[in-house]
Write a protein that holds these residues in place. Structure first.
Motif, mmCIF file in Angstrom:
data_model
loop_
_atom_site.group_PDB
_atom_site.id
_atom_site.type_symbol
_atom_site.label_atom_id
_atom_site.label_comp_id
_atom_site.label_asym_id
_atom_site.label_seq_id
_atom_site.Cartn_x
_atom_site.Cartn_y
_atom_site.Cartn_z
ATOM 1 N N GLU A 126 -9.397 -5.791 -1.374
ATOM 2 C CA GLU A 126 -10.845 -5.680 -0.631
ATOM 3 C C GLU A 126 -10.283 -5.601 0.923
ATOM 4 O O GLU A 126 -10.792 -4.601 1.674
ATOM 5 C CB GLU A 126 -11.839 -6.696 -0.781
ATOM 6 N N LYS A 127 -9.682 -6.547 1.275
ATOM 7 C CA LYS A 127 -9.052 -6.486 2.868
ATOM 8 C C LYS A 127 -8.230 -5.455 3.170
ATOM 9 O O LYS A 127 -8.175 -4.955 3.933
ATOM 10 C CB LYS A 127 -8.236 -7.873 2.986
ATOM 11 N N ASN A 145 0.691 -1.165 -0.142
ATOM 12 C CA ASN A 145 -0.030 -0.019 0.045
ATOM 13 C C ASN A 145 0.974 1.254 0.186
ATOM 14 O O ASN A 145 0.395 2.290 0.415
ATOM 15 C CB ASN A 145 -0.886 -0.129 1.186
ATOM 16 N N LYS A 159 -10.681 3.089 -7.048
ATOM 17 C CA LYS A 159 -10.833 1.820 -6.212
ATOM 18 C C LYS A 159 -11.601 0.753 -7.012
ATOM 19 O O LYS A 159 -11.768 -0.445 -6.982
ATOM 20 C CB LYS A 159 -11.188 2.011 -4.941
ATOM 21 N N LYS A 160 -12.743 1.439 -7.423
ATOM 22 C CA LYS A 160 -13.900 0.485 -8.176
ATOM 23 C C LYS A 160 -13.083 -0.189 -9.503
ATOM 24 O O LYS A 160 -13.434 -1.427 -9.745
ATOM 25 C CB LYS A 160 -15.022 1.297 -8.571
ATOM 26 N N GLU A 175 -8.189 -2.654 1.467
ATOM 27 C CA GLU A 175 -9.055 -1.327 1.636
ATOM 28 C C GLU A 175 -9.897 -1.176 3.121
ATOM 29 O O GLU A 175 -10.102 -0.060 3.686
ATOM 30 C CB GLU A 175 -10.270 -1.469 0.607
ATOM 31 N N LYS A 176 -10.267 -2.433 3.625
ATOM 32 C CA LYS A 176 -10.934 -2.475 4.891
ATOM 33 C C LYS A 176 -10.107 -2.441 6.189
ATOM 34 O O LYS A 176 -10.304 -2.381 7.297
ATOM 35 C CB LYS A 176 -11.941 -3.920 4.906
ATOM 36 N N ASN A 177 -8.770 -2.138 5.659
ATOM 37 C CA ASN A 177 -7.598 -2.293 6.828
ATOM 38 C C ASN A 177 -7.654 -3.590 7.307
ATOM 39 O O ASN A 177 -7.257 -3.769 8.702
ATOM 40 C CB ASN A 177 -7.758 -1.146 8.188
ATOM 41 N N GLU A 178 -8.068 -4.922 6.857
ATOM 42 C CA GLU A 178 -8.040 -6.061 7.482
ATOM 43 C C GLU A 178 -6.503 -6.545 7.035
ATOM 44 O O GLU A 178 -6.279 -7.648 7.709
ATOM 45 C CB GLU A 178 -9.286 -6.985 6.694
#
Length: 580
Positions: A148-149, A118, A131-132, A151-154
């Motif tokens: 996706e993870k 990132n 992002k899309k 983006e969700k800070n996972e």
């Protein structure tokens, strides 16, 4: 067919060529503008028909017209501007495992991991991608789940950069302990410093530590952050073989069910030891890079050495790299070029001692040992850079010496390599890819470029023995193997001998016929043993490390056995630490 046009802005010089590409382009001559005149040449890829005239006639070799494999998507994951480098696809990490990345320099390995960390936003070949668009691009792949993870800070990534030298410049004057305390989110500074053996430099300024210490400080900084993806970009640079294997063990123990690790590494023995699986990255240097499907570590490294990926039906190198069983090599008895006996030398608190040894004509001798045990000091004595305090050296030949640390200056490369260009253009300048460095100053070169120039300078001199101190530093895997072949061919051509200090065991295995082993206490004492036949020397060296090596059944490359494995225990019991 997907076609890209690459213009090397550094090489492109319209002043020197008079816009030759613009004038010769058949599409331009038909009235359209495929190549336009800007500060540098600009090529319209939509109009380009791939004729190759501009590429073939450019005197600076600044243009590459590349027809890409048909299966590639039209859009790259990332592109460095119009007519710039393209990266296609990305490797993805696996939780609970160490994933390795293998490939030569200039094909996007660092770019790929920076995107995963990132630190860079992929642009899908445009100025910017949403992002899309990014998620749509990777739809249905593991990369989609990863982003996706992310983006969700996972997924939180911690990245150890490739160029650790930059840290010494960026944080000049700062105390190591204070810098690491600020980063230490896990509160594990003390135990990490002890494991990585940097506890004795915590009170030093960061710009005053050695390259190996700086590397381990950077690794410590990476692992002390709270993350579940740890990325190490070339973690073994500057480290000796003992340190490399310690770092490999350390990194190998990081992943768990909730943690993933990715490693870029040019030392194939370390990569083999550390990784559970690998991605091969291939392509054309400074033009484009492609990521293979994930492969088991053994298969991936053997495929890389072969240069051909059967599943993808891709040949990315025209020649396979072959190893041989070193113990089958027998040097014929030839005259002694250099001999030494009872050498002693004191440097402050450090003391170097040797017994006796001989280097014969047409021998290539590798030197192995921990950092700080006197390898460079001994080579400087042989090169007459410094004089021993006791003992004798007998020699009847001239010596050419490439030092470990190469001095930067404002000298022009073509002036430094005047003899090499005149005498060995085919043997040195072309294979070392030095042609486009000739007009530059030494101070403008990267570490790898400067290394290649220094090797060319050393080998171009008329000598009976060539001494090279760490010639593989800053070089990628393929460059290292090219260098080893050049050294071997030159020693044979000139009926000379070579002595090589090296930490990459694969490099030494590929090149050397005999081994000198250094042991002792780093920075206190060093002892010189040998030269020995390769098997005997490696057995002596590896026994002290407690590590065993076997031969890969397919490629014959040396591979480190897993500690405690059946093969490891068997070889230790038989006192065979190498060449099985």
């Amino acid at each position: 067919m997907t076609r890209i046009a690459i213009v090397n802005k550094e090489r492109c010089s319209p002043v020197k060529c008079g816009w030759l590409c613009f004038n010769l382009c058949p599409i331009n001559r038909s009235g359209k503008e495929c190549i336009t005149k800007e500060d540098k040449a600009r090529i319209d890829e939509a109009l380009c028909n791939g004729c190759g005239i501009c590429q073939n006639r450019c005197p600076m070799e600044a243009i590459k017209i590349v027809n890409l494999p048909e299966k590639l998507a039209e859009k790259p994951v990332h592109r460095y501007g119009e007519n710039g480098f393209c990266l296609y696809d990305l490797p993805t990490p696996f939780f609970g495992k160490v994933t390795g990345i293998i490939g030569k320099n200039g094909i996007g390995k660092s770019t790929a991991v920076k995107i995963l960390a990132n630190l860079m936003k992929p642009n899908l070949g445009k100025k910017e991608a949403t992002k899309k668009e990014l998620l749509e691009y990777f739809k249905g792949t593991e990369a989609q789940v990863f982003f996706e993870k992310l983006e969700k800070n996972e997924i939180i990534a911690s990245y150890k950069p490739q160029n650790v030298d930059d840290l010494a410049v960026k944080y000049k004057g700062k105390i190591v302990k204070e810098l690491l305390k600020k980063i230490d989110e896990k509160k594990i500074l003390a135990e990490t410093a002890k494991i990585l053996e940097i506890d004795n430099v915590l009170d030093n300024k960061i710009d005053e530590v050695s390259g190996g210490e700086l590397q381990r400080i950077a690794i410590a900084a990476c692992i002390m952050k709270k993350a579940n993806l740890y990325i190490f970009d070339e973690p073994t640079s500057y480290l000796d073989i003992k340190q490399r294997l310690k770092i490999a063990k350390f990194i190998k123990n990081i992943p768990d069910d909730k943690t993933a690790v990715m490693v870029i590494e040019h030392d194939l023995i370390v990569l083999d030891y550390i990784s559970d699986s690998v991605y091969i990255m291939y392509g054309e240097e400074d033009a484009y890079g492609i990521v293979s499907m994930v492969k088991s570590t053994k298969a991936g490294i053997n495929i890389f050495l072969s240069g051909y990926m059967k599943e993808e039906n891709i040949r990315f190198r025209d020649k396979a790299i072959h190893f041989s069983k070193q113990y089958a090599k027998h040097s014929e008895k030839t005259e002694a070029l250099v001999s030494w006996k009872n050498i002693e030398r004191k440097l402050g608190k450090f003391e170097l001692k040797s017994h006796e040894g001989i280097i014969h004509k047409r021998e290539i001798v590798g030197i192995l040992g921990e950092n700080g045990t006197g390898k460079t000091t001994f080579m400087k004595i042989l090169a007459k850079e410094i004089k021993q305090d006791k003992g004798e050296i007998k020699e009847n030949i001239s010596i050419s010496y490439k030092p470990q640390y190469i001095k930067y200056s404002d000298e022009i490369v073509k002036d430094v390599l005047k003899d090499a260009v005149a005498k060995y253009n085919t043997q040195l300048i072309k294979p070392l890819n030095i042609k486009f460095l000739l007009e530059k100053k030494l101070s403008e070169l990267s570490g790898g470029q400067l290394q290649r120039v220094a090797i060319a300078l050393c080998l171009s001199k008329d000598a009976g023995i060539y001494l090279l101190d760490e010639p593989s530093a800053y070089l990628d895997i393929e460059q290292r193997l090219v260098i080893s072949k050049i050294i071997r061919d030159f020693v044979s051509l000139k009926e000379a001998s070579g002595v090589i200090i090296e930490h990459d065991l694969l490099f030494l295995d590929y090149l050397s016929e005999k081994i000198v082993v250094f042991d002792g206490i780093p920075s206190k004492e060093g002892n010189v043993h040998g030269p020995f036949a390769m098997e005997a020397g490696m057995n002596m060296f590896l026994k002290k490390l407690g590590i065993t090596f076997r031969r890969d059944s397919e490629s014959l490359r040396p591979r480190a056995n897993k500690e405690g494995s059946q093969m490891d225990e068997k070889q230790k019991k038989e006192e065979k630490y190498y060449y099985v």
